[in-house]
Scaffold this motif. Structure first.
Motif, PDB file in Angstrom:
ATOM      1  N   ASP A  25       0.824  -1.212   0.000  1.00 49.63           N
ATOM      2  CA  ASP A  25       0.000   0.000   0.000  1.00 49.63           C
ATOM      3  C   ASP A  25       0.859   1.264   0.000  1.00 49.63           C
ATOM      4  OD1 ASP A  25      -2.331  -1.496  -0.009  1.00 49.63           O
ATOM      5  OD2 ASP A  25      -2.541  -1.456   2.178  1.00 49.63           O
ATOM      6  N   ARG A  27       3.910   1.544  -1.058  1.00 48.01           N
ATOM      7  CA  ARG A  27       4.627   1.629  -2.336  1.00 48.01           C
ATOM      8  C   ARG A  27       3.727   2.225  -3.414  1.00 48.01           C
ATOM      9  NH1 ARG A  27       7.303  -3.679  -4.995  1.00 48.01           N
ATOM     10  NH2 ARG A  27       5.132  -4.312  -4.898  1.00 48.01           N
ATOM     11  N   GLU A  28       2.481   1.769  -3.502  1.00 49.73           N
ATOM     12  CA  GLU A  28       1.559   2.302  -4.505  1.00 49.73           C
ATOM     13  C   GLU A  28       1.230   3.764  -4.238  1.00 49.73           C
ATOM     14  OE1 GLU A  28      -1.773   0.035  -5.771  1.00 49.73           O
ATOM     15  OE2 GLU A  28      -0.631  -1.833  -5.813  1.00 49.73           O
ATOM     16  N   ILE A  34       3.568   4.205 -11.968  1.00 44.37           N
ATOM     17  CA  ILE A  34       3.508   2.741 -11.903  1.00 44.37           C
ATOM     18  C   ILE A  34       3.224   2.264 -13.323  1.00 44.37           C
ATOM     19  CG2 ILE A  34       2.390   0.716 -10.927  1.00 44.37           C
ATOM     20  CD1 ILE A  34       1.520   2.454  -8.549  1.00 44.37           C
ATOM     21  N   LYS A  69      -0.385   4.235 -13.268  1.00 41.52           N
ATOM     22  CA  LYS A  69      -0.437   5.480 -12.513  1.00 41.52           C
ATOM     23  C   LYS A  69       0.570   6.442 -13.120  1.00 41.52           C
ATOM     24  CE  LYS A  69       0.040   7.335  -7.795  1.00 41.52           C
ATOM     25  NZ  LYS A  69       0.390   6.985  -6.395  1.00 41.52           N
ATOM     26  N   LYS A 107       6.635  -4.917 -13.191  1.00 38.22           N
ATOM     27  CA  LYS A 107       5.889  -3.723 -12.797  1.00 38.22           C
ATOM     28  C   LYS A 107       6.875  -2.823 -12.063  1.00 38.22           C
ATOM     29  CE  LYS A 107       1.596  -3.776 -10.949  1.00 38.22           C
ATOM     30  NZ  LYS A 107       0.534  -3.920  -9.902  1.00 38.22           N
ATOM     31  N   PHE A 109       7.674   0.756  -9.925  1.00 41.42           N
ATOM     32  CA  PHE A 109       7.163   1.799  -9.032  1.00 41.42           C
ATOM     33  C   PHE A 109       8.258   2.855  -8.937  1.00 41.42           C
ATOM     34  CE2 PHE A 109       5.380  -2.252  -7.954  1.00 41.42           C
ATOM     35  CZ  PHE A 109       4.039  -1.988  -7.707  1.00 41.42           C
TER      36      PHE A 109
END
Length: 124
Positions: A25, A27-28, A34, A69, A107, A109
């Motif tokens: 959570d 990290r997002e 993203i 994102k 993916k 970040f």
């Protein structure tokens, strides 16, 4: 005596511990960007930060499949680092551990500048 030695050894291991990973959570929420894609090329350079501290700094070209994102170009420049050399007894950030692989769907970040979040700025 064995217990004392074991405790000293355990403390020594903990002192060398890296910074813990960001939870999913955090990290997002922290990431400005993203994206899912593949690193199609990367270069690395040894950079001396200060006496005894040398980092391997990498610049990669990520072929973006989808932006989850933020805004990303079809090919996004991303950055990451990890320590190459540290003084004895040093603790702290370990950069990307491990570094992201090339030609594997991952993916990413990253912050607004494309630097992967430390220490876990990517996942397979």
């Amino acid at each position: 005596m064995r217990r004392v030695v074991a405790r000293i050894a355990l403390c020594a291991l903990c002192a060398r511990a890296a910074v813990p990973p960001l939870d999913p959570d955090a990290r997002e929420e922290t990431a400005d960007l993203i994206v899912v894609g593949r690193i199609v090329s990367a270069t690395a350079e040894e950079v001396s930060r200060r006496e005894g501290h040398v980092d391997s700094v990498s610049i990669g070209q990520l072929e973006v499949e989808v932006a989850l994102k933020g805004d990303a170009a079809a090919t996004q420049t991303v950055y990451w680092w990890y320590p190459s050399a540290r003084p004895a007894g040093w603790t702290g950030h370990q950069g990307q551990a491990p570094a992201p692989p090339e030609n594997v769907r991952i993916k990413v970040f990253a912050d607004a500048h494309g630097e992967l979040l430390v220490p876990n700025g990517w996942e397979a």
